[in-house]
Design a protein around this motif. Structure first.
Motif, PDB file in Angstrom:
ATOM      1  N   ASP A 186     -29.988  -4.528  36.016  1.00 26.90           N
ATOM      2  CA  ASP A 186     -30.761  -3.358  36.413  1.00 26.90           C
ATOM      3  C   ASP A 186     -29.893  -2.147  36.762  1.00 26.90           C
ATOM      4  OD1 ASP A 186     -33.828  -4.600  37.673  1.00 26.90           O
ATOM      5  OD2 ASP A 186     -32.256  -5.787  36.734  1.00 26.90           O
ATOM      6  N   TYR A 187     -28.743  -2.377  37.351  1.00 29.54           N
ATOM      7  CA  TYR A 187     -27.898  -1.284  37.809  1.00 29.54           C
ATOM      8  C   TYR A 187     -26.711  -1.037  36.882  1.00 29.54           C
ATOM      9  CZ  TYR A 187     -30.482  -0.880  42.143  1.00 29.54           C
ATOM     10  OH  TYR A 187     -31.467  -0.657  43.074  1.00 29.54           O
ATOM     11  N   TYR A 188     -26.854  -1.431  35.624  1.00 31.09           N
ATOM     12  CA  TYR A 188     -25.750  -1.270  34.684  1.00 31.09           C
ATOM     13  C   TYR A 188     -26.149  -0.436  33.478  1.00 31.09           C
ATOM     14  CZ  TYR A 188     -23.133  -4.865  37.161  1.00 31.09           C
ATOM     15  OH  TYR A 188     -22.454  -5.566  38.120  1.00 31.09           O
ATOM     16  N   ARG A 196     -29.777   3.126  32.608  1.00 35.52           N
ATOM     17  CA  ARG A 196     -30.641   2.275  33.439  1.00 35.52           C
ATOM     18  C   ARG A 196     -32.109   2.579  33.182  1.00 35.52           C
ATOM     19  NH1 ARG A 196     -29.509   3.108  39.426  1.00 35.52           N
ATOM     20  NH2 ARG A 196     -31.301   1.712  39.486  1.00 35.52           N
ATOM     21  N   ASN A 215     -34.261  -6.113  31.056  1.00 36.43           N
ATOM     22  CA  ASN A 215     -33.625  -6.460  32.331  1.00 36.43           C
ATOM     23  C   ASN A 215     -34.106  -7.811  32.862  1.00 36.43           C
ATOM     24  OD1 ASN A 215     -32.155  -4.092  32.279  1.00 36.43           O
ATOM     25  ND2 ASN A 215     -33.557  -2.988  33.633  1.00 36.43           N
ATOM     26  N   GLN A 245     -29.577   7.321  37.225  1.00 37.16           N
ATOM     27  CA  GLN A 245     -30.415   6.918  36.107  1.00 37.16           C
ATOM     28  C   GLN A 245     -30.399   7.930  34.973  1.00 37.16           C
ATOM     29  OE1 GLN A 245     -33.689   4.690  36.295  1.00 37.16           O
ATOM     30  NE2 GLN A 245     -33.659   4.089  38.436  1.00 37.16           N
TER      31      GLN A 245
END
Length: 126
Positions: free
Chosen positions: A30-32, A53, A73, A103
């Protein structure tokens, strides 16, 4: 550090299709930001596509309209759908990731990425 595993490479004929997968078992993506790079024999590695993202994408001019990057994700997997393949697409394809709290759009500068897969060979025959 997220571990990445590519799959889906192989030998395909001119104008054929392949779908590459980039899995991160045990990690959440999710944070990549996720990118695909490739390196043809004798050439430097080059960026192919990236996905932010939020799902915004960017493509190298050489693959625009033929390749599509996506991400799931929930499955901790990213994909690269490659259509209308050409012999010049022959290369080892790598997926890469870097953590981000923003984002916005994504970029394909190698120095931004610190997690890399082992690579998968794509060969397009004429």
């Amino acid at each position: 550090q997220v571990q990445l595993v590519e799959s889906g490479g192989g030998l395909v004929q001119l104008a054929g299709s392949l779908r590459l997968s980039c899995a991160a078992p045990g990690f959440t993506l999710d944070y990549y930001v996720i990118s695909w790079f490739r390196q043809a024999q004798g050439n430097e590695r080059e960026g192919v596509s990236c996905i932010s993202r939020s799902g915004r994408t960017n493509y190298a001019d050489s693959v625009k309209g033929r390749f599509t990057i996506s991400r799931d994700n929930g499955q901790s997997t990213a994909y690269l759908q490659m259509n209308s393949l050409k012999p010049e697409d022959t290369a080892v394809y790598y997926c890469a990731a870097h953590f981000t709290t923003v984002q916005g759009m994504c970029g394909m500068k190698e120095r931004e990425y610190y997690s890399w897969g082992q690579g998968t060979q794509v060969t397009v025959s004429s």
